[in-house]
Design a protein around this motif. Structure first.
Motif, PDB file in Angstrom:
ATOM      1  N   LEU A  92       0.831  -1.209   0.000  1.00  9.87           N
ATOM      2  CA  LEU A  92       0.000   0.000   0.000  1.00  9.87           C
ATOM      3  C   LEU A  92       0.862   1.254   0.000  1.00  9.87           C
ATOM      4  CD1 LEU A  92      -2.726  -1.132   2.586  1.00  9.87           C
ATOM      5  CD2 LEU A  92      -2.951  -1.031   0.091  1.00  9.87           C
ATOM      6  N   VAL A  93       1.966   1.215   0.743  1.00 12.77           N
ATOM      7  CA  VAL A  93       2.873   2.363   0.782  1.00 12.77           C
ATOM      8  C   VAL A  93       3.551   2.515  -0.584  1.00 12.77           C
ATOM      9  CG1 VAL A  93       4.981   3.307   1.820  1.00 12.77           C
ATOM     10  CG2 VAL A  93       3.215   2.309   3.281  1.00 12.77           C
ATOM     11  N   TYR A  94       3.944   1.388  -1.163  1.00 17.45           N
ATOM     12  CA  TYR A  94       4.525   1.423  -2.516  1.00 17.45           C
ATOM     13  C   TYR A  94       3.536   2.037  -3.502  1.00 17.45           C
ATOM     14  CZ  TYR A  94       5.343  -0.349  -7.232  1.00 17.45           C
ATOM     15  OH  TYR A  94       5.459  -0.446  -8.593  1.00 17.45           O
ATOM     16  N   ARG A  95       2.282   1.605  -3.436  1.00 16.07           N
ATOM     17  CA  ARG A  95       1.262   2.091  -4.357  1.00 16.07           C
ATOM     18  C   ARG A  95       1.084   3.601  -4.211  1.00 16.07           C
ATOM     19  NH1 ARG A  95      -4.712  -0.169  -3.511  1.00 16.07           N
ATOM     20  NH2 ARG A  95      -4.582   1.247  -1.747  1.00 16.07           N
ATOM     21  N   HIS A  96       1.029   4.062  -2.956  1.00 19.05           N
ATOM     22  CA  HIS A  96       0.882   5.505  -2.724  1.00 19.05           C
ATOM     23  C   HIS A  96       2.069   6.271  -3.327  1.00 19.05           C
ATOM     24  CE1 HIS A  96      -0.581   9.095  -0.447  1.00 19.05           C
ATOM     25  NE2 HIS A  96       0.670   9.451  -0.735  1.00 19.05           N
ATOM     26  N   GLU A  97       3.262   5.783  -3.047  1.00 19.28           N
ATOM     27  CA  GLU A  97       4.461   6.494  -3.534  1.00 19.28           C
ATOM     28  C   GLU A  97       4.547   6.468  -5.058  1.00 19.28           C
ATOM     29  OE1 GLU A  97       7.544   4.626  -1.262  1.00 19.28           O
ATOM     30  OE2 GLU A  97       7.158   5.905   0.499  1.00 19.28           O
ATOM     31  N   ASN A 103      -3.498  -4.515 -11.470  1.00 22.40           N
ATOM     32  CA  ASN A 103      -3.109  -4.530 -12.873  1.00 22.40           C
ATOM     33  C   ASN A 103      -2.810  -3.108 -13.358  1.00 22.40           C
ATOM     34  OD1 ASN A 103      -4.803  -5.280 -15.998  1.00 22.40           O
ATOM     35  ND2 ASN A 103      -2.636  -5.529 -15.501  1.00 22.40           N
ATOM     36  N   SER A 104      -3.725  -2.184 -13.045  1.00 24.77           N
ATOM     37  CA  SER A 104      -3.491  -0.786 -13.439  1.00 24.77           C
ATOM     38  C   SER A 104      -2.265  -0.217 -12.731  1.00 24.77           C
ATOM     39  CB  SER A 104      -4.713   0.070 -13.098  1.00 24.77           C
ATOM     40  OG  SER A 104      -5.790  -0.257 -13.946  1.00 24.77           O
ATOM     41  N   ILE A 105      -2.101  -0.547 -11.464  1.00 24.70           N
ATOM     42  CA  ILE A 105      -0.941  -0.049 -10.711  1.00 24.70           C
ATOM     43  C   ILE A 105       0.352  -0.513 -11.387  1.00 24.70           C
ATOM     44  CG2 ILE A 105       0.322  -0.197  -8.510  1.00 24.70           C
ATOM     45  CD1 ILE A 105      -2.191   1.513  -8.321  1.00 24.70           C
ATOM     46  N   ASP A 106       0.387  -1.782 -11.772  1.00 25.09           N
ATOM     47  CA  ASP A 106       1.598  -2.300 -12.421  1.00 25.09           C
ATOM     48  C   ASP A 106       1.875  -1.584 -13.746  1.00 25.09           C
ATOM     49  OD1 ASP A 106       2.068  -4.009 -10.336  1.00 25.09           O
ATOM     50  OD2 ASP A 106       1.171  -5.752 -11.326  1.00 25.09           O
ATOM     51  N   ARG A 107       0.814  -1.269 -14.487  1.00 19.70           N
ATOM     52  CA  ARG A 107       1.003  -0.581 -15.766  1.00 19.70           C
ATOM     53  C   ARG A 107       1.448   0.872 -15.539  1.00 19.70           C
ATOM     54  NH1 ARG A 107       0.444  -5.078 -16.159  1.00 19.70           N
ATOM     55  NH2 ARG A 107       2.664  -4.692 -15.987  1.00 19.70           N
ATOM     56  N   VAL A 108       0.923   1.504 -14.488  1.00 15.84           N
ATOM     57  CA  VAL A 108       1.399   2.843 -14.136  1.00 15.84           C
ATOM     58  C   VAL A 108       2.888   2.752 -13.789  1.00 15.84           C
ATOM     59  CG1 VAL A 108       1.268   4.687 -12.398  1.00 15.84           C
ATOM     60  CG2 VAL A 108      -0.836   3.778 -13.393  1.00 15.84           C
TER      61      VAL A 108
END
Ligand code: MN
Length: 142
Positions: free
Chosen positions: A73-78, A108-113
């Motif tokens: 979650l912290v990775y995603r936010h950053e 999936n979207s996070i990985d593509r971002v």
């Protein structure tokens, strides 16, 4: 399955423990701008769902499951902050915008971002090109 609200708590608890070594109910309440009684309630739910272990007088520790999701979650936010910065969003809007979108994207979207952020970071010229497009668009809108 975690809800957006659970995710906010786990994310915040993970960051507090990383920064200070512990997470107190009062610190979590302050960080999320909520009442301490709401924190206690959520912490009990997260304990029941095995994301953390809560002992009233000893504080709380994340379980391996809680740590793993906290880290993501912290990775995603950053990552999303990096993304908005790269695409040129105003600095003062970045935090709130990330808070607004982070819970609503699939992994999936996070990985593509993540791929896109990497694409721009691999070659600074790509960011300069994007800035040029933005400058042109701003001029056209004037
Ligand atoms: Mn966040």
């Amino acid at each position: 399955m975690t809800t957006p609200s659970m995710e906010d708590y786990i994310e915040q608890i993970y960051m507090l423990i990383e920064e200070k070594g512990y997470a107190r109910v009062s610190d979590i309440a302050e960080a999320l701008a909520v009442h301490p009684s709401s924190v206690t309630k959520m912490v009990q739910k997260l304990d029941k769902d095995e994301y953390l272990i809560y002992e009233k007088y000893r504080g709380l520790v994340l379980t391996p499951k809680g740590k793993k999701i906290g880290k993501r979650l912290v990775y995603r936010h950053e990552l999303l902050e990096q993304f908005l910065r790269i695409i040129g969003v105003d600095e003062e809007k970045i935090y709130d915008d990330v808070e607004g979108i982070e819970h609503h994207l699939s992994w999936n979207s996070i990985d593509r971002v993540g791929d896109l952020v990497q694409y721009f970071e691999d070659d600074r010229k790509r960011i300069d090109d994007l800035r040029n497009v933005q400058k042109r668009n701003e001029q056209d809108n004037q």
